[in-house]
Design an enzyme around this catalytic site. Sequence first.
Site, short mmCIF file in Angstrom:
data_model
loop_
_atom_site.label_atom_id
_atom_site.label_comp_id
_atom_site.label_asym_id
_atom_site.label_seq_id
_atom_site.Cartn_x
_atom_site.Cartn_y
_atom_site.Cartn_z
N HIS A 156 0.84 -1.20 0.00
CA HIS A 156 0.00 0.00 0.00
C HIS A 156 0.87 1.25 0.00
CE1 HIS A 156 -4.21 -1.46 0.66
NE2 HIS A 156 -3.53 -2.57 0.92
N PRO A 157 0.42 2.30 -0.67
CA PRO A 157 1.20 3.55 -0.71
C PRO A 157 0.96 4.39 0.54
CG PRO A 157 -0.80 3.82 -1.97
CD PRO A 157 -0.80 2.38 -1.49
N SER A 165 -6.23 3.29 -5.86
CA SER A 165 -5.72 4.15 -4.80
C SER A 165 -5.87 5.62 -5.16
CB SER A 165 -4.24 3.82 -4.53
OG SER A 165 -4.11 2.56 -3.90
N GLU A 189 -9.46 6.52 -4.56
CA GLU A 189 -9.80 6.49 -3.13
C GLU A 189 -9.23 7.71 -2.40
OE1 GLU A 189 -9.87 1.61 -3.19
OE2 GLU A 189 -8.16 2.69 -2.31
N ILE A 244 -2.40 2.72 6.90
CA ILE A 244 -3.46 2.26 5.99
C ILE A 244 -4.80 2.52 6.64
CG2 ILE A 244 -4.45 0.28 4.76
CD1 ILE A 244 -1.61 -0.99 4.91
N ALA A 264 -9.18 2.97 5.33
CA ALA A 264 -10.17 3.00 4.25
C ALA A 264 -10.65 4.43 4.10
CB ALA A 264 -11.32 2.06 4.55
N VAL A 265 -10.03 5.16 3.19
CA VAL A 265 -10.31 6.60 3.10
C VAL A 265 -11.75 6.88 2.70
CG1 VAL A 265 -7.91 7.22 2.67
CG2 VAL A 265 -9.40 6.68 0.74
#
Length: 475
Positions: free
Chosen positions: A373-374, A390, A393, A426, A428-429
Amino acid sequence: MPNRYPRDMQGCGANTPKSVWPNNAAIAVQFVVNYEEGGENNILHGDKASEAFLSEIVGAAAWPDQRHWNMESIYEYGARAGFWRLHRMFTSRDIPVTVYGVATALKRSPAQVEAMQNADWEIASHGLKWIEYKDFEKDAERDDMQTAIDMHAAVTGERPLGWYTGRCSVNTVDLICEEGGFEYVSDTYADDLPYWYDHRGHQQLIIPYTLDCNDMRFATPQGFNSGDQFYAYLKDTFDVLYAEGLAGHPKMMNIGLHCRLVGRPGRAAALERFLDYVQSHERVWCARRIDIARHWREHHPAETQSAQPSQMEKDAFIELYGGIFEHSPWIAELAFDDELGPANDTACGLHAALVYHFRSASDEAKLGVLNAHPDLAGKLAAAKQLTAESTQEQASAGLDALTDNERAEFTALNSAYTDKFGFPFIIAVKDNTKAQILDAFKQRIENDQSEEFKTACKQVERIARLRLNDILPHD
């Protein structure tokens, strides 16, 4: 071929169709009269033994190579007396009926067939003979089906449009689909409403039947031992389904009858009470099964399905779902090779299949997924090197339009978090605003390693679900 689970445990899920029956009925009630008398196991019919199923004889057993006089006379009662009692009962109330007619039984009962047709009862096929098909070879069962269809047409003047074997095999429904001429098949007990069944691209309408609202339980252990029990069970079933219909989710109630069972006077009285009870209610549609089938076909036609996960080729599956867990297609590969089935063709179902393998992985493998993940609003985002998912999101929470101060704060937090835990922050935006993300960042950086690893993994799972929600039906 991958391992595929053929049973459909999903159905409509929580979203029961708001089926609209004619005249805004709250319930469709359907009565079936099984006509089997003269088609049961009997050496006179070329069978190896006498009948042993659904009679008044407690503990009946098949008699090899012998006629069973008592069993035969019980079945004869159904044709000689029970049928006519039921015929009077339904015709006097103008309640339509579907007959499940065994072809050989119909052929031996011309007066009863004429009475069925004069009353405009639907005569569906109940197979060639009232025998057990579980051990039949597929081709032999297909041959009997075709013979039953031909005999039915010769006896009644037209081929049957509905089918119910009853004592069926695992091949029965698929064979009916392959025959192609039936508007519905009822060899299933899987739902309170009709539904569509796909067999090799052929969409077959299923109208489920019943073994609980069925007088066969007068002849089985733990069944009904009096008419009062039968009536009470039918009434309770009707009341529950009727209430659900009034609440906006109309259902269907099946009642299965046999001439030799409920046709007996002491049981017929209970059935009469139930018929009168049904007719005392408004918004009730009493219908033949063929009428229900045609109504459902018109108002709930089979939908053209896009490629469903459990039916996809592997390359297509990996291409579509390999990125659900960021840069970790191995999870989708494991899920594809596992036991996918119809229950996995929704966002909920496929998510369950994917997270099963993520949760079953080693901590090292999970860490690899976390590190795939970034950073939030990090260098990859600035260089426009994020995955499409991403990018979308992060933009949804406004992370692509930060002020200089906000960007500096995210950069500092990203660095501190990664230095402490060894993987990027990380979240969940899509579930959060920019302010909420910053608050969570500041709170979670205070967690210990074990707690934050678990939290990050849960967020990875949540991100996967949100991504699937954009692709598949939710339930």
